[in-house]
Design an enzyme around this catalytic site. Structure first.
Site, PDB file in Angstrom:
ATOM      1  N   ALA A 241     134.663 -18.441   0.827  1.00 55.76           N
ATOM      2  CA  ALA A 241     133.308 -17.936   0.588  1.00 55.76           C
ATOM      3  C   ALA A 241     132.804 -18.513  -0.724  1.00 55.76           C
ATOM      4  CB  ALA A 241     133.300 -16.407   0.535  1.00 55.76           C
ATOM      5  N   ALA A 242     131.491 -18.715  -0.828  1.00 55.32           N
ATOM      6  CA  ALA A 242     130.880 -19.219  -2.058  1.00 55.32           C
ATOM      7  C   ALA A 242     129.716 -18.325  -2.434  1.00 55.32           C
ATOM      8  CB  ALA A 242     130.407 -20.656  -1.881  1.00 55.32           C
ATOM      9  N   VAL A 248     135.785 -18.464  -3.410  1.00 53.12           N
ATOM     10  CA  VAL A 248     137.068 -17.837  -3.084  1.00 53.12           C
ATOM     11  C   VAL A 248     137.924 -18.773  -2.243  1.00 53.12           C
ATOM     12  CG1 VAL A 248     138.171 -15.864  -1.949  1.00 53.12           C
ATOM     13  CG2 VAL A 248     136.004 -15.548  -3.166  1.00 53.12           C
ATOM     14  N   LYS A 263     139.616 -15.816  -6.631  1.00 52.39           N
ATOM     15  CA  LYS A 263     138.194 -15.950  -6.934  1.00 52.39           C
ATOM     16  C   LYS A 263     138.054 -16.755  -8.219  1.00 52.39           C
ATOM     17  CE  LYS A 263     133.994 -13.152  -7.394  1.00 52.39           C
ATOM     18  NZ  LYS A 263     133.443 -11.772  -7.363  1.00 52.39           N
ATOM     19  N   ASP A 398     127.056  -4.276  -3.540  1.00 56.64           N
ATOM     20  CA  ASP A 398     126.719  -5.416  -2.676  1.00 56.64           C
ATOM     21  C   ASP A 398     127.514  -5.354  -1.375  1.00 56.64           C
ATOM     22  OD1 ASP A 398     125.505  -7.741  -1.888  1.00 56.64           O
ATOM     23  OD2 ASP A 398     126.832  -9.066  -3.015  1.00 56.64           O
TER      24      ASP A 398
END
Length: 688
Positions: A241-242, A248, A263, A398
């Site tokens: 994931a970005a 990550v 991360k 989030d």
């Protein structure tokens, strides 16, 4: 134990105190409050608080609207020299205003305007760097602004909105992480930006370009102080994931063979962030007068909220602490999974966490194919979200589908704890007040709750907003649980925000986003899922079973309306609370095989009303006002209402252990006797 104090004006809300834990909200324990030149020690006296009479339906509120000078509530754009002048004076202390509104102790602060200025100006070539960055920002945004003006002049401003919204998102990506993060924040601020632009900017929460692997691996090695291969036996060649501040990877620890998530922060991001915040703050100071006068919002305050949250997210040691706090909060909850942190492998730019082997909520089809009970999973998710908000006061800011996983055993798992928000005990109580006022249809007090939560300036005359709130709530709640949804209510509230100078505090914009996002996940996984059908039972159970004196007071407010006891409400609360317990017990995550571990889990197999009955008996004996109203309720209309009592007993007879309740009442008898004597003595002395 550390003592945290903050100097506050005498007219301000009080919010500092002792805290023995890492991140507690104030008012949980004894508080020491400094108000100008004197201090007050506030004891959390459970017995005194529970005696609050229903006649003080709004006693928990701050001063009544009539007890303070009212500031007229004007629509956006209407000028009021006096109001603008007062707001301009307040704008110089934006950080103090944030503290007053939040009601949470801040033992240390990474962000202040002075810190940012010093950090930027002390670096070499600071002036040239600022000029270069400023020119790039002004050029990019200036061209965009010119395009908007051209659209307006030629009369095509409405037709090209989707294109311009997409163009704005691309510009923010080009300008770097600060602007990407600003776009993510704007995506949740209906008080600042219109809805069609918000929807486009939401894409920034999931679709951000990554940076090269080699740069990421170099940062990891610098933080570890050793080569990658000595710690990890393998690491993914692609990012999992970005995000705006980092990305990550998945890796395997060489020593234990455990899978972990790494991360990594974007390279050289800190100087860019500080430089952009310096420019944002100076621009906000320049535009603050116009912002206050035309829009009714403090531009400096908005930038300070953004800057404080951004610098917190930039420090991964704070995120590690957030994860540990969530682990502590949910340690006895078998339905929630929080990844553990590998502190010895983590630093300010790298965070190593347990790998979550679940299914992201971005893939609803995979969740269904895995045989997961979707309704049970969603029930757990809603309950976990409400616990964060109303019980812990520390919630995930989030929770988009990429940050929430469905575990194959029915649990819900959270990742990415860089963006969390804290609600003080006072804020939590005001939120519950708002629920109580909504139930009682007390729209004037609902409007006052907005002031107490920081949506409106203190002292504002709320009378113009009351009819609008009533229309919004009655139109939405009148449809019933089956058709009620937060998105429709929020859409109507957004219109209200544009009509009046309402500012949504940053922490509550996160609350709104959190609820909307999780409701969206529910509808994606199960279109017929009723969010409120889970939320209402949870709130009902909290009101009935939580021994917190403030919640006991709110329960009394719900059960009495205009001095009349509401038998039907009590029955509905009990039915809803039992429904919550039954829903949670059906979750597969509770069917554990490890009995040793399950003994440490707090699983409610039935509704426990022992403490509630004990406290009710105490209140009946001590409080003459409550006693009189209950006796009137039993003899209303010149007849004994025995049937109502029988109906209530039938609802709880399977859940109440009468010998246990009798024992608890008898054990509490000496304390009750003492309180009765003290109350009698006070009444005698007051008569004299």
């Amino acid at each position: 134990m550390e003592l945290c104090t903050t100097q506050v004006p005498s007219s301000s809300t009080i919010m500092c105190g002792y805290f023995p834990l890492r991140r507690p909200p104030c008012f949980e324990k004894d508080c020491v409050i400094l108000v100008k030149d004197y201090s007050i020690t506030r004891q959390n006296d459970r017995r005194k608080q529970i005696l609050a009479r229903t006649s003080s339906n709004s006693a928990s509120s701050t001063a009544s609207p009539g007890s303070q000078r009212k500031v007229p509530l004007r629509k956006r754009g209407e000028k009021d020299a006096t109001t603008s002048s007062n707001l301009l004076e307040k704008s110089s202390s934006a950080m103090e205003q944030l503290d007053f509104e939040r009601g949470v102790c801040v033992p240390f602060r990474k962000y202040t305007p002075e810190t940012v200025r010093n950090k930027v100006l002390e670096s070499r070539g600071a002036i040239l760097s600022l000029i270069g960055r400023g020119v790039k920002i002004v050029w990019s945004l200036g061209l965009y602004w010119s395009a908007l003006v051209y659209d307006f002049v030629v009369g095509q401003d409405q037709e090209v909105v989707p294109y311009r919204a997409r163009q704005l998102r691309n510009i923010l990506c080009d300008l770097g992480p600060s602007f990407i993060k600003a776009g993510q924040v704007l995506a949740n601020r209906p008080d600042i930006i219109r809805e069609d632009y918000m929807n486009e900017l939401c894409i920034l929460q999931d679709d951000v370009p990554s940076f090269p692997n080699q740069e990421a691996f170099t940062i990891i090695e610098e933080e570890l102080g050793k080569p990658l291969e000595t710690v990890f036996s393998k690491i993914s060649s692609r990012t999992i994931a970005a995000a705006s501040l980092g990305q990550v990877y998945r890796a395997t620890l060489r020593d234990s063979g455990e899978d972990v998530a790494i991360k990594v922060q974007r390279p050289e991001i800190e100087p860019i962030i500080y430089r952009d915040l310096f420019l944002f703050r100076n621009l906000a100071s320049f535009l603050n007068g116009i912002s206050l006068q035309k829009l009714g919002c403090n531009a400096e305050l908005i930038v300070d909220e953004f800057g404080e949250k951004l610098l917190e997210e930039l420090d991964y040691t704070l995120e590690a602490r957030n994860i540990e706090d969530f682990l502590e909060n949910f340690k006895n909850d078998p339905t929630v999974k929080i990844p553990r942190v590998y502190r010895q492998l983590s630093g300010s730019r790298v965070l190593v966490m347990e790998w979550i082997d679940g299914i992201r909520c971005t893939n609803p089809q995979a969740i269904r194919e895995a045989g997961i009970d979707v309704n049970g999973f969603l029930t757990v998710g809603v309950s976990a979200a409400l616990r964060q908000l109303l019980e812990f006061g520390l919630f995930h800011g989030d929770p988009h589908p990429g940050n929430i996983f469905a575990m194959r055993d029915g649990r819900i798992a959270y990742v990415d704890f860089g963006n969390v928000a804290v609600l003080s005990q006072q804020n939590k109580q005001i939120l519950i007040d708002a629920v109580v006022h909504a139930v009682n249809e007390d729209y004037v007090e609902m409007a006052n709750d907005f002031t107490r939560l920081g949506f409106l300036a203190s002292g504002t005359d709320v009378s113009p907003i009351v009819p609008a709130l009533e229309a919004i709530w009655q139109n939405s709640a009148g449809k019933g649980l089956a058709d009620f949804n937060f998105r429709s209510v929020t859409g109507k509230f957004n219109q209200l925000v544009y009509q009046y100078p309402i500012r949504i505090p940053e922490r509550f914009s996160l609350v709104i986003r959190s609820l909307l996002t999780q409701e969206g996940i529910c509808f994606t996984l199960e279109p017929d899922f009723k969010f409120l059908e889970v939320a209402y039972p949870y709130v009902a159970k909290r009101l009935l079973t939580d021994p917190n004196p403030a919640l006991r007071e709110r329960l009394i407010q719900v059960l009495f309306k205009d001095g009349v006891f509401q038998w039907k409400r009590l029955e509905n609360l009990i039915v809803l609370a039992k429904e919550n317990v039954a829903r949670m017990n059906r979750n597969p995550a509770l069917k554990v095989t490890n009995m040793q571990k399950s003994r440490n889990w707090q699983v409610e197999r039935k509704l426990d009303l022992t403490d509630t009955i004990k406290d009710g008996a105490r209140t009946f004996v001590i409080d003459a006002g409550i006693r009189r109203q209950l006796l009137l309720a039993l003899t209303e209309d010149s007849k004994l209402h025995i049937q109502e009592l029988v109906d209530v007993y039938r609802l709880v007879e399977d859940d109440v252990n009468l010998p246990s309740v009798a024992f608890e009442v008898l054990r509490d008898l000496p304390a009750v006797t003492r309180d009765v004597m003290l109350s009698w003595s006070e009444s005698i002395l007051s008569d004299r």
